[in-house]
Design a protein around this motif. Structure first.
Motif, mmCIF file in Angstrom:
data_model
loop_
_atom_site.group_PDB
_atom_site.id
_atom_site.type_symbol
_atom_site.label_atom_id
_atom_site.label_comp_id
_atom_site.label_asym_id
_atom_site.label_seq_id
_atom_site.Cartn_x
_atom_site.Cartn_y
_atom_site.Cartn_z
ATOM 1 N N VAL A 1 36.304 43.310 30.673
ATOM 2 C CA VAL A 1 36.970 43.436 31.971
ATOM 3 C C VAL A 1 36.391 42.439 32.968
ATOM 4 O O VAL A 1 37.130 41.777 33.725
ATOM 5 N N VAL A 2 35.068 42.311 32.968
ATOM 6 C CA VAL A 2 34.419 41.364 33.888
ATOM 7 C C VAL A 2 34.853 39.931 33.580
ATOM 8 O O VAL A 2 35.192 39.149 34.487
ATOM 9 N N ALA B 1 37.555 38.925 32.093
ATOM 10 C CA ALA B 1 38.987 38.706 32.332
ATOM 11 C C ALA B 1 39.334 38.673 33.812
ATOM 12 O O ALA B 1 40.205 37.900 34.234
ATOM 13 N N THR B 2 38.666 39.498 34.609
ATOM 14 C CA THR B 2 39.034 39.610 36.031
ATOM 15 C C THR B 2 38.243 38.677 36.927
ATOM 16 O O THR B 2 38.789 38.079 37.857
ATOM 17 N N VAL B 3 36.941 38.572 36.666
ATOM 18 C CA VAL B 3 36.078 37.772 37.542
ATOM 19 C C VAL B 3 36.075 36.304 37.137
ATOM 20 O O VAL B 3 36.280 35.410 37.958
ATOM 21 N N LYS C 1 38.032 34.907 34.708
ATOM 22 C CA LYS C 1 39.331 34.418 34.227
ATOM 23 C C LYS C 1 39.200 33.680 32.906
ATOM 24 O O LYS C 1 39.739 32.577 32.721
ATOM 25 N N ASN D 1 41.872 33.708 26.381
ATOM 26 C CA ASN D 1 42.064 34.732 25.355
ATOM 27 C C ASN D 1 41.139 34.540 24.156
ATOM 28 O O ASN D 1 40.778 35.492 23.477
#
Length: 326
Positions: free
Chosen positions: A259-260, A262-264, A266, A269
């Protein structure tokens, strides 16, 4: 009353043996048995399934099998051959480890290479026997399919009563056939393998001996089968709960990191895919280690019951077990 049956009376002794072998915890013992579980835990053969229709060039889209040419077909056959070869090697190792595992528990020395070469011949015999039984089962299914489906294939609609009756009868017969197939697999693994070791014989000779042992003790054999079913269900539930707990505990830090990233940050994949691969690389050996007590218990269980049925095949040491090798 139930204590008169070895499948019930031996459970407490088997639990004690399992505890004595696995505790105190020793990495060497657990990892070796986990490796055995990798090859024999799944057991059985994966039978190919699927439906095959009437293929023609008009039915196939461009780039399909009809357009592959000899090179494409050759590549497919090569890949299929490699997969088949790897599957046979895997099954061969699993078959040999069935004997090696009995050797380990009967000696109290969990050393996989000690008798692997010695048991290779018996492993081949066991593999060929299992393949033969599987092929016979598939042949029976094919014959039944011809008997029940050929008469109703000529223009019969799917909703026709005859077609529905044929399908239901076919499915019922398959389910009935699974019972003897499962019993053969059960007694082959549990009793035939140790008899092959004790008598130094082949699968068929060992089966004759097992039948001679079980025939006068058919009630003991029947209770053993039901006990294995009950114990198997209980073990499956416990194993599933343990696996889910391990999965949850191990997944938490990976989910947080994912999550970190992917969100922070970016991240791409590909990075998340590598994270997933790392997660699987951890969870798979953990899952195998969780199986160790269950695999050990059930192998001890079958050996101890067999030893009570016939003292000649009491392969396990007495109460003063040798200490297992680390």
């Amino acid at each position: 009353m139930l204590d008169d049956y070895y499948a019930v009376s031996e459970i407490s002794g088997v639990i004690d043996r399992t505890k004595k072998l696995l505790w105190p915890f020793q990495w060497g013992v657990w990892l070796r048995i986990a490796l055995i579980a990798l090859f024999i835990g799944g057991g059985g053969f994966n039978l190919p399934s699927g439906s095959y229709g009437d293929f023609s060039d008009a039915d196939l889209p461009p780039g399909s099998l009809s357009d592959l040419g000899m090179d494409g077909l050759g590549l497919i056959l090569f890949i299929a051959g490699v997969v088949l070869l790897l599957a046979l090697i895997w099954m061969f190792i699993g078959s040999v480890l069935q004997f090696v595992f009995v050797d380990c528990l009967s000696s109290g020395r969990i050393l996989l290479t000690r008798t692997f070469k010695e048991r290779s011949g018996k492993g081949v015999r066991l593999l060929l026997f299992n393949i033969s039984i599987t092929l016979i089962f598939l042949l029976i299914i094919a014959v039944l399919a011809l008997i029940f489906f050929l008469p109703v294939m000529g223009g019969t609609s799917p909703g026709n009563a005859m077609a529905i009756g044929s399908v239901l009868t076919f499915v019922l017969l398959i389910l009935l056939l699974i019972i003897p197939l499962a019993l053969i697999a059960l007694f082959t693994t549990d009793f035939v393998v140790p008899v092959m070791i004790r008598d130094d014989c082949g699968v068929i000779a060992a089966w004759r001996q097992v039948i001679a042992i079980l025939a006068p003790e058919w009630k003991q054999a029947l209770v053993y089968v039901f006990a294995k079913i009950v114990l198997g269900i209980a073990a499956a539930i416990l194993l599933l709960l343990a696996l889910l707990l391990a999965l949850l505990v191990i997944a938490i830090p990976f989910v947080i990191i994912g999550v970190v990233l992917a969100t922070v940050f970016k991240v791409m994949n590909v990075t998340l895919l590598l994270l997933l691969i790392l997660f699987l690389a951890i969870i798979i050996p953990v899952a195998l280690l969780i199986q160790v007590p269950f695999v050990t218990f059930f192998r001890y269980y079958s050996l101890q019951v067999l030893g009570r049925l016939n003292a000649k095949y009491a392969l396990l040491p007495g109460e003063s077990m040798d200490e297992p090798a680390a």
